[in-house]
Design a protein around this motif. Sequence first.
Motif, PDB file in Angstrom:
ATOM      1  N   ARG A  10       0.852  -1.193   0.000  1.00 47.64           N
ATOM      2  CA  ARG A  10       0.000   0.000   0.000  1.00 47.64           C
ATOM      3  C   ARG A  10       0.883   1.236   0.000  1.00 47.64           C
ATOM      4  NH1 ARG A  10      -4.701   0.354   4.288  1.00 47.64           N
ATOM      5  NH2 ARG A  10      -3.138   1.197   5.676  1.00 47.64           N
ATOM      6  N   ALA A  32      -7.229  -0.754  -7.695  1.00 48.06           N
ATOM      7  CA  ALA A  32      -7.914   0.527  -7.529  1.00 48.06           C
ATOM      8  C   ALA A  32      -9.211   0.240  -6.766  1.00 48.06           C
ATOM      9  CB  ALA A  32      -8.174   1.166  -8.886  1.00 48.06           C
ATOM     10  N   GLY A  33     -10.404   0.251  -7.465  1.00 43.91           N
ATOM     11  CA  GLY A  33     -11.648  -0.029  -6.763  1.00 43.91           C
ATOM     12  C   GLY A  33     -11.890  -1.514  -6.552  1.00 43.91           C
ATOM     13  N   GLN A  35     -13.344  -3.588  -8.418  1.00 40.67           N
ATOM     14  CA  GLN A  35     -14.612  -4.080  -8.968  1.00 40.67           C
ATOM     15  C   GLN A  35     -14.401  -5.147 -10.037  1.00 40.67           C
ATOM     16  OE1 GLN A  35     -17.832  -3.124  -7.893  1.00 40.67           O
ATOM     17  NE2 GLN A  35     -16.448  -2.548  -6.244  1.00 40.67           N
ATOM     18  N   ASP A  53      -1.863  -1.499  -3.950  1.00 40.83           N
ATOM     19  CA  ASP A  53      -3.122  -0.810  -3.647  1.00 40.83           C
ATOM     20  C   ASP A  53      -2.914   0.696  -3.689  1.00 40.83           C
ATOM     21  OD1 ASP A  53      -5.482  -1.059  -0.825  1.00 40.83           O
ATOM     22  OD2 ASP A  53      -5.389   0.296  -2.542  1.00 40.83           O
ATOM     23  N   ASN A  55      -5.259   2.998  -3.292  1.00 42.19           N
ATOM     24  CA  ASN A  55      -6.393   3.695  -2.685  1.00 42.19           C
ATOM     25  C   ASN A  55      -6.029   4.735  -1.641  1.00 42.19           C
ATOM     26  OD1 ASN A  55      -9.157   2.640  -3.593  1.00 42.19           O
ATOM     27  ND2 ASN A  55      -7.819   0.863  -3.548  1.00 42.19           N
ATOM     28  N   ARG A  56      -4.800   4.672  -1.122  1.00 44.27           N
ATOM     29  CA  ARG A  56      -4.441   5.642  -0.084  1.00 44.27           C
ATOM     30  C   ARG A  56      -3.519   6.727  -0.614  1.00 44.27           C
ATOM     31  NH1 ARG A  56      -7.416   2.574   1.620  1.00 44.27           N
ATOM     32  NH2 ARG A  56      -7.949   1.864   3.699  1.00 44.27           N
ATOM     33  N   SER A  61      -7.713  10.349  -6.144  1.00 39.44           N
ATOM     34  CA  SER A  61      -9.143  10.052  -6.048  1.00 39.44           C
ATOM     35  C   SER A  61      -9.940  11.328  -6.281  1.00 39.44           C
ATOM     36  CB  SER A  61      -9.461   9.479  -4.668  1.00 39.44           C
ATOM     37  OG  SER A  61      -9.147  10.438  -3.686  1.00 39.44           O
ATOM     38  N   ALA A  77      -8.689   7.764 -10.904  1.00 36.34           N
ATOM     39  CA  ALA A  77      -8.855   6.393 -10.387  1.00 36.34           C
ATOM     40  C   ALA A  77      -8.037   6.255  -9.127  1.00 36.34           C
ATOM     41  CB  ALA A  77      -8.411   5.364 -11.430  1.00 36.34           C
ATOM     42  N   PRO A  78      -8.407   5.746  -8.053  1.00 36.46           N
ATOM     43  CA  PRO A  78      -9.702   5.167  -7.889  1.00 36.46           C
ATOM     44  C   PRO A  78     -10.758   6.187  -7.551  1.00 36.46           C
ATOM     45  CG  PRO A  78      -8.434   4.781  -5.908  1.00 36.46           C
ATOM     46  CD  PRO A  78      -7.537   5.546  -6.901  1.00 36.46           C
ATOM     47  N   ARG A  79     -12.000   5.872  -7.993  1.00 37.71           N
ATOM     48  CA  ARG A  79     -13.171   6.752  -7.870  1.00 37.71           C
ATOM     49  C   ARG A  79     -14.042   6.167  -6.787  1.00 37.71           C
ATOM     50  NH1 ARG A  79     -16.349   9.563  -7.087  1.00 37.71           N
ATOM     51  NH2 ARG A  79     -18.061  10.460  -8.252  1.00 37.71           N
ATOM     52  N   ARG A  80     -14.343   6.972  -5.732  1.00 31.38           N
ATOM     53  CA  ARG A  80     -15.226   6.449  -4.679  1.00 31.38           C
ATOM     54  C   ARG A  80     -16.553   7.183  -4.776  1.00 31.38           C
ATOM     55  NH1 ARG A  80     -10.550   7.462  -2.454  1.00 31.38           N
ATOM     56  NH2 ARG A  80      -9.184   5.711  -2.001  1.00 31.38           N
TER      57      ARG A  80
END
Length: 81
Positions: A10, A32-33, A35, A53, A55-56, A61, A77-80
């Motif tokens: 991360r 990323a997400g 999905q 990862d 995401n942080r 974002s 990306a990533p999109r929350r």
Amino acid sequence: MKAPRFAYARPASVAEALALLAQHKDEARVLAGGQSLVPMLNFRVAAPKVLVDINRIAGLSGNQGCEEPHPHRRAHAPRRA
Ligand SMILES: Cc1cc2nc3c(=O)[nH]c(=O)nc-3n(C[C@H](O)[C@H](O)[C@H](O)COP(=O)(O)OP(=O)(O)OC[C@H]3O[C@@H](n4cnc5c(N)ncnc54)[C@H](O)[C@@H]3O)c2cc1C
């Protein structure tokens, strides 16, 4: 099905993420997400040795409005939701 074993990283910055991807080359995948990637892991369609990862990572974002060349929104990306 369970995902194959992988190392999880991360990174806190884009530079750190790029260094990890350069170090592990084809054995690494960006998370990323999740999905698409998580189902691919679970169905063992993808089996990276390392998940990076993102995401942080600040600045990767959200989304922003852009006027050029025409009014549109740019999603990072990533999109929350
Ligand atoms: C319920 C559902 C409905 C959906 N409906 C639609 C739809 O209507 N239309 C449609 O087009 N899609 C649809 N999708 C697919 C969805 O758009 C993708 O799953 C999503 O865009 C993947 O983004 P993610 O951030 O979750 O990526 P992840 O699953 O985290 O990653 C997907 C792939 O992209 C790579 N990746 C991700 N981010 C980066 C990055 N920054 N740099 C380099 N590589 C990267 C990953 O390594 C992986 O290989 C749907 C998915 C779900 C689960």
